[in-house]
Design an enzyme around this catalytic site. Sequence first.
Site, PDB file in Angstrom:
ATOM      1  N   GLN A   1       0.822  -1.211   0.000  1.00  0.00           N
ATOM      2  CA  GLN A   1       0.000   0.000   0.000  1.00  0.00           C
ATOM      3  C   GLN A   1       0.858   1.263   0.000  1.00  0.00           C
ATOM      4  OE1 GLN A   1      -3.589  -0.874   0.493  1.00  0.00           O
ATOM      5  NE2 GLN A   1      -3.776   1.037  -0.631  1.00  0.00           N
TER       6      GLN A   1
ATOM      7  N   LYS B   1      -2.589  -0.868   6.799  1.00  0.00           N
ATOM      8  CA  LYS B   1      -3.572  -1.932   6.594  1.00  0.00           C
ATOM      9  C   LYS B   1      -3.996  -2.453   7.958  1.00  0.00           C
ATOM     10  CE  LYS B   1      -5.498  -3.910   2.959  1.00  0.00           C
ATOM     11  NZ  LYS B   1      -5.944  -3.207   1.738  1.00  0.00           N
TER      12      LYS B   1
ATOM     13  N   ASP C   1     -12.181  -3.685   2.713  1.00  0.00           N
ATOM     14  CA  ASP C   1     -11.374  -4.699   2.026  1.00  0.00           C
ATOM     15  C   ASP C   1     -12.210  -5.973   2.060  1.00  0.00           C
ATOM     16  OD1 ASP C   1      -8.831  -6.851   2.169  1.00  0.00           O
ATOM     17  OD2 ASP C   1      -8.405  -5.092   0.955  1.00  0.00           O
TER      18      ASP C   1
ATOM     19  N   ASN D   1     -16.566  -7.337  -5.523  1.00  0.00           N
ATOM     20  CA  ASN D   1     -16.671  -5.974  -6.045  1.00  0.00           C
ATOM     21  C   ASN D   1     -15.712  -5.706  -7.201  1.00  0.00           C
ATOM     22  OD1 ASN D   1     -15.511  -3.047  -5.844  1.00  0.00           O
ATOM     23  ND2 ASN D   1     -17.541  -2.896  -4.951  1.00  0.00           N
TER      24      ASN D   1
ATOM     25  N   LYS E   1       1.922   1.665  -3.691  1.00  0.00           N
ATOM     26  CA  LYS E   1       0.716   1.843  -4.504  1.00  0.00           C
ATOM     27  C   LYS E   1       0.163   3.250  -4.330  1.00  0.00           C
ATOM     28  CE  LYS E   1      -2.479  -1.295  -4.193  1.00  0.00           C
ATOM     29  NZ  LYS E   1      -3.640  -2.092  -3.698  1.00  0.00           N
TER      30      LYS E   1
END
Length: 458
Positions: A98, A113, A153, A230, A101
Amino acid sequence: MNYPAEPEFQQAYDELYNSIHDSTLFDKHPEFEKVIPVVSVPERIIQFRVVWEDDQGKLQVNRGYRVQFNSALGPYKGGLRFHPSVNLSILKFLGYEQIFKNALTGLNIGGGKGGADFDPKGKSDAEIRRFCYAFMGELHRHIGADTDVPAGDIGVGGREVGFLFGAYKKYKNTWEGVLTGKGLTWGGSLIRPEATGFGLVYYVEKMIEYATSGKESFKGKRVAISGSGNVAQYAALKVIELGGNVVSMSDSKGALVLVSDFTEGFTPAEIEQIADIKLQHKELASLYPSATLPETKFKYIEDARPWCHVGKVDVALPCATQNEVSGEEAKSLVAAGCKFIAEGSNMGCESDAIEVFEAERMARPNGIWYGPGKAANAGGVAVSGLEMAQNSQRISWTKEEVDQKLKDIMVDCFNTCVETASTYSSEKVDGLPSLVKGANIAGFLKVSAAMKDHGDFW
């Protein structure tokens, strides 16, 4: 550095380390070599117990976590995962990914996270509400709009975000944009549910355009997708909108694959049907028998992922969970004629699979081209960042505005990966540059420069 007790984190660490060391980055910027042991240790790890009451009045205990990995670029940003598999190794790997990213989005957000080893499947709304309030009873002490902004998540959708936000508001007596993925009437952003899937397709659209000099697009391409949540749903809908042919979906129990006698893959109505059963926490197998999804069109393969069963395929989009494409499955995709693979899931491909893809890319000018998740699936956190911006301004942008900003971010992310790979690659780049190296190096450079300015290393 070795992390034998944390295999998922070791894999994420090795990917970044190998990408950077197999480049000219430290020849050009030797001062950044000392960043790796610093950036690879979280700034803070919070662990706590979550005690809640089930519908039978029995006491239940779960483990809760928040890994606040790096805040050099902004508040910690990353999702909460509720799943029995959650442990520190998985959360550290997700938080580590993350960091870089989020850097690639161009937004001012750091990396983190969290989650719990709680399984929302089979739980009533009341049980999930009680768990969320108990979980936030501890987490609220460590987060805030300018400190740490979690999101959803796996296992944490709109319902869970709503309960978590309500609990935070009650405990802190303040309304702020502390969570993203909120409801549209109370601070959420349009396009947020679609963002990861749409962003993935926008990224791959640029891969196809670049590799074919603008001669090809998604139109007419056979696209294999894994997952049915999703990300997979909205990636499939966008592929269909762009003229592609989606030939597979999957879940943890098996895969739905288009039968070879049929040329048209999933329709939007069939994707909607999958979305409906997923909201009910049912498996894809429950689609049979079905009048609107005839068994003759798709075959359901138990205990299988789609990659070895889809036949000829042009594009592969793993959108389920980590390590869902093995080395052998990578070879099957290459043999099936796949030209593009990009991760909608985090670290969707095993290290052996990435090695197969990178070797094929270098061996042939028109070999398969791999897009890593830290770049290809950055659309979700990008729109989360846009949701934070809207909350700060107390405004809401239109669907068209958010979608255009998302597309611009993904195009910029792709261009950054290509340019960085070409600049710092140690290999001769005649054809397609390594997007995995480009993503890792670009994200690392941006975070390292900020950490240097802050005095995090010297």
